[in-house]
Design a protein around this motif. Structure first.
Motif, PDB file in Angstrom:
ATOM      1  N   TYR A  68       0.852  -1.325  -0.072  1.00 17.73           N
ATOM      2  CA  TYR A  68      -0.015   0.178  -0.057  1.00 17.73           C
ATOM      3  C   TYR A  68       0.858   1.371  -0.106  1.00 17.73           C
ATOM      4  CZ  TYR A  68      -3.288   3.702   1.912  1.00 17.73           C
ATOM      5  OH  TYR A  68      -3.768   4.942   1.981  1.00 17.73           O
ATOM      6  N   GLY A  69       2.032   1.233   0.862  1.00 20.45           N
ATOM      7  CA  GLY A  69       2.907   2.540   0.729  1.00 20.45           C
ATOM      8  C   GLY A  69       3.473   2.608  -0.297  1.00 20.45           C
ATOM      9  N   ARG A  72       0.908   4.217  -3.015  1.00 17.25           N
ATOM     10  CA  ARG A  72       0.547   5.462  -2.657  1.00 17.25           C
ATOM     11  C   ARG A  72       1.642   6.418  -2.835  1.00 17.25           C
ATOM     12  NH1 ARG A  72      -3.946   6.910   0.102  1.00 17.25           N
ATOM     13  NH2 ARG A  72      -3.183   8.874  -0.843  1.00 17.25           N
ATOM     14  N   ASN A 154      -4.873   7.774   5.873  1.00 16.21           N
ATOM     15  CA  ASN A 154      -4.077   6.397   5.234  1.00 16.21           C
ATOM     16  C   ASN A 154      -4.674   5.207   5.828  1.00 16.21           C
ATOM     17  OD1 ASN A 154      -2.543   7.512   2.930  1.00 16.21           O
ATOM     18  ND2 ASN A 154      -1.097   8.415   4.538  1.00 16.21           N
TER      19      ASN A 154
END
Length: 251
Positions: A68-69, A72, A154
């Motif tokens: 996910y990091g 993003r 987030n």
């Protein structure tokens, strides 16, 4: 597979007389009873279950957050981080055996299930990040933008949007990791010498001697070790297929 199952319900004499034939005296489950009563197979089964469940759970947890990091970030830094994890897939396990054993020995984590779990997580994290990042990159950016406009942070976006949408890919990765950890022999053989901490694949080596091998008991152990994987795949195959095809076609 048929030969393995048939051999598990034979005696040693029947196995050597007719390796590929049916049991002469009918179906006999003596080997299954003996393997749990005499070989402490239940303890090995519990060890494998603990190691596999914790390894898969924490690998998925860390890999999903990392993926996910990376998604993003969507810039050079994300590409560099993704590249580093990809490089981790290129290092053969045999290359890291000596330094890894030295590290675990210095940390006092040899002969422990915790040490085995930590090694499993570290070794399989790159492949899990690779799979999950590929899927999360197919999610529409508009979802992130709309959630941010609505005031979601987030963590909320990750738990409420990304994880539910990634369930097929997470399920497929979980099955893949489950098979890897459950069948792993290299790292238990490298780090475990105490019988109390042996896993199923390592315990199966006990049936192989220098001059003879107890094939009925060995194949009985193979059937027992394979059963959880077969059952898991039967019930989760729809998630596995969906996860492997998710993101293959973009509308």
């Amino acid at each position: 597979m048929i030969v393995v199952v048939l051999t598990s319900i034979k005696t040693r004499q029947e196995t050597f007389r007719n390796p590929l034939g049916l049991p002469e005296g009918g179906i006999d489950f003596t080997n299954y009873v003996s393997i749990f009563e005499e070989q402490t197979m239940a303890g090995y089964f519990v060890n494998s279950t603990i190691v596999t469940l914790f390894s898969v759970t924490f690998t998925l947890l860390f890999a999903s957050m990392i993926a996910y990091g990376i998604t993003r970030l969507n810039n050079w830094l994300g590409n560099v981080i993704f590249g580093l994890f990809t490089l981790g897939m290129m290092v053969p396990a045999q290359v890291s055996m000596v330094p890894l054993y030295s590290l675990m020995l210095n940390l006092g984590l040899t002969n422990s299930l915790l040490g085995l779990i930590l090694v499993n997580i570290a070794v399989t994290l790159p492949i899990a990040v690779f799979i999950l990042t590929g899927f999360m990159k197919t999610l529409p950016k508009e979802l992130y933008e709309a959630s941010t406009i609505d005031g979601a942070g987030n963590w909320k976006i990750f738990t409420k949007i990304v994880i539910p949408l990634s369930l097929p890919s997470l399920s497929a990765t979980a099955i893949f990791l489950f098979v890897m950890h459950w069948n792993d022999l290299l790292y238990p053989l490298l780090f475990i010498t105490d019988n109390a901490y042996k896993t199923l694949p390592l315990a199966l080596l006990e049936f192989q001697g220098q001059y003879s091998t107890n094939y009925p008991m060995l194949f009985t152990g193979v059937v027992i070790a394979s059963a959880p994987m077969v059952i898991a795949y039967i019930f989760l195959q729809r998630f596995f297929v969906a996860g492997m095809t998710a993101g293959a076609v973009k509308g």
